[in-house]
Scaffold this active site. Sequence first.
Site, PDB file in Angstrom:
ATOM      1  N   SER A 222     -10.417  73.386  30.882  1.00 55.20           N
ATOM      2  CA  SER A 222      -9.700  74.239  29.937  1.00 55.20           C
ATOM      3  C   SER A 222      -8.951  75.330  30.690  1.00 55.20           C
ATOM      4  O   SER A 222      -9.535  76.054  31.495  1.00 55.20           O
ATOM      5  CB  SER A 222     -10.692  74.871  28.957  1.00 55.20           C
ATOM      6  N   GLY A 224      -7.130  77.687  28.973  1.00 54.39           N
ATOM      7  CA  GLY A 224      -6.817  78.703  27.973  1.00 54.39           C
ATOM      8  C   GLY A 224      -5.505  78.404  27.271  1.00 54.39           C
ATOM      9  O   GLY A 224      -5.246  77.271  26.844  1.00 54.39           O
ATOM     10  N   ALA A 225      -4.654  79.405  27.180  1.00 53.89           N
ATOM     11  CA  ALA A 225      -3.370  79.239  26.506  1.00 53.89           C
ATOM     12  C   ALA A 225      -2.450  78.268  27.230  1.00 53.89           C
ATOM     13  O   ALA A 225      -1.443  77.815  26.671  1.00 53.89           O
ATOM     14  CB  ALA A 225      -2.681  80.597  26.371  1.00 53.89           C
ATOM     15  N   GLY A 227      -3.284  75.233  28.221  1.00 52.92           N
ATOM     16  CA  GLY A 227      -3.585  73.851  27.922  1.00 52.92           C
ATOM     17  C   GLY A 227      -4.872  73.349  28.546  1.00 52.92           C
ATOM     18  O   GLY A 227      -5.778  74.122  28.880  1.00 52.92           O
ATOM     19  N   GLY A 253     -13.732  76.637  23.184  1.00 48.31           N
ATOM     20  CA  GLY A 253     -14.028  75.609  24.177  1.00 48.31           C
ATOM     21  C   GLY A 253     -15.071  74.621  23.694  1.00 48.31           C
ATOM     22  O   GLY A 253     -15.018  73.426  24.019  1.00 48.31           O
ATOM     23  N   ASP A 254     -16.018  75.107  22.894  1.00 45.79           N
ATOM     24  CA  ASP A 254     -17.050  74.231  22.342  1.00 45.79           C
ATOM     25  C   ASP A 254     -16.444  73.271  21.322  1.00 45.79           C
ATOM     26  O   ASP A 254     -16.806  72.092  21.267  1.00 45.79           O
ATOM     27  CB  ASP A 254     -18.153  75.059  21.695  1.00 45.79           C
TER      28      ASP A 254
END
Length: 314
Positions: A222, A224-225, A227, A253-254
């Site tokens: 991950s 974040g913003a 992608g 994220g989960d």
Amino acid sequence: MIVTITPNPSLDRTYELGTLTPGEVNRAAHDRLDPGGKGVNVSRALTAAGHRTTAVLPLGGLSGQLLADLLRSQGIDVAAVAISGDTRINVSIAEDSGSLTKINAVGPELSAAESAALLALVREDHLGHGVDWLACCGSLPRGLAPEWYAELVAQVHSGGARIALDTSGPALLAALSARPDVVKPNREELAEAVGRPVATVGDAVDAAGELRKRGAQQVLASLGADGMLLIAEEGNWYGSAPVAAVRSDVGAGDASLAGFLGAGGSGPEALAAALAHGAAAVQLPGSVMPAPADLDPAAVVVTADIPLERPLSG
């Protein structure tokens, strides 16, 4: 059937307010109480999507009892090990600007007997009974050695199920040699694992590749913003899902991991599902998990043409 295990679960209290002013009395416009912990959130998202799931977790005190009650009220099966310590309570403060302040409690210390009981509960009651995936998620509580997840991965594989691991630091590194089927680090956890900065998408690809060389069969990273990446033997893919406004990123994220596993746990289609779930989650309050009606698959773009030179924000 997807079983989740959360060694350090929590009750999550979220307060929403205009602006947090430190040192002053702040009044919340809204507040909510949710069952928390990374694996717990995965089970909640899977249930919202109509998948069968059981949440395995240690529970203690009134907070532990309330956590179990909240999960069962959402239709989630709970398999618990009773512990002497109290389940922790975490607090999040979400401001209208999108800023999120989190206070995470340390949590109880598990005894050797409680640790063994948690492993036994998975091994004896859940493996070999139609379980497709076991998702091991979150930090390890006090009393559990960094190798605890590695032992669990080995037991799960001997029982024929696949394992997804979402943790960080020494626990992640110790488990790699046991060859988990997928690990899900974020950018910061990637950088910590390889001991160098991750400043571009290419840096993230290289770091994820290093985790594969150490034993991870797939890396779902991950960013974040910026992608997500999926690095696997079958190929490498990059995807993004633009979001107009972030309300809360707690549990996003989960939700992504739940989407990935619910879509089969491999390949670009599963990556697209992960992105759709994560994008939906950040637009919901607190740690609310998205339902199918919240998803916008058309906004997701997945490609094998990875923009290696693209700098990561933040």
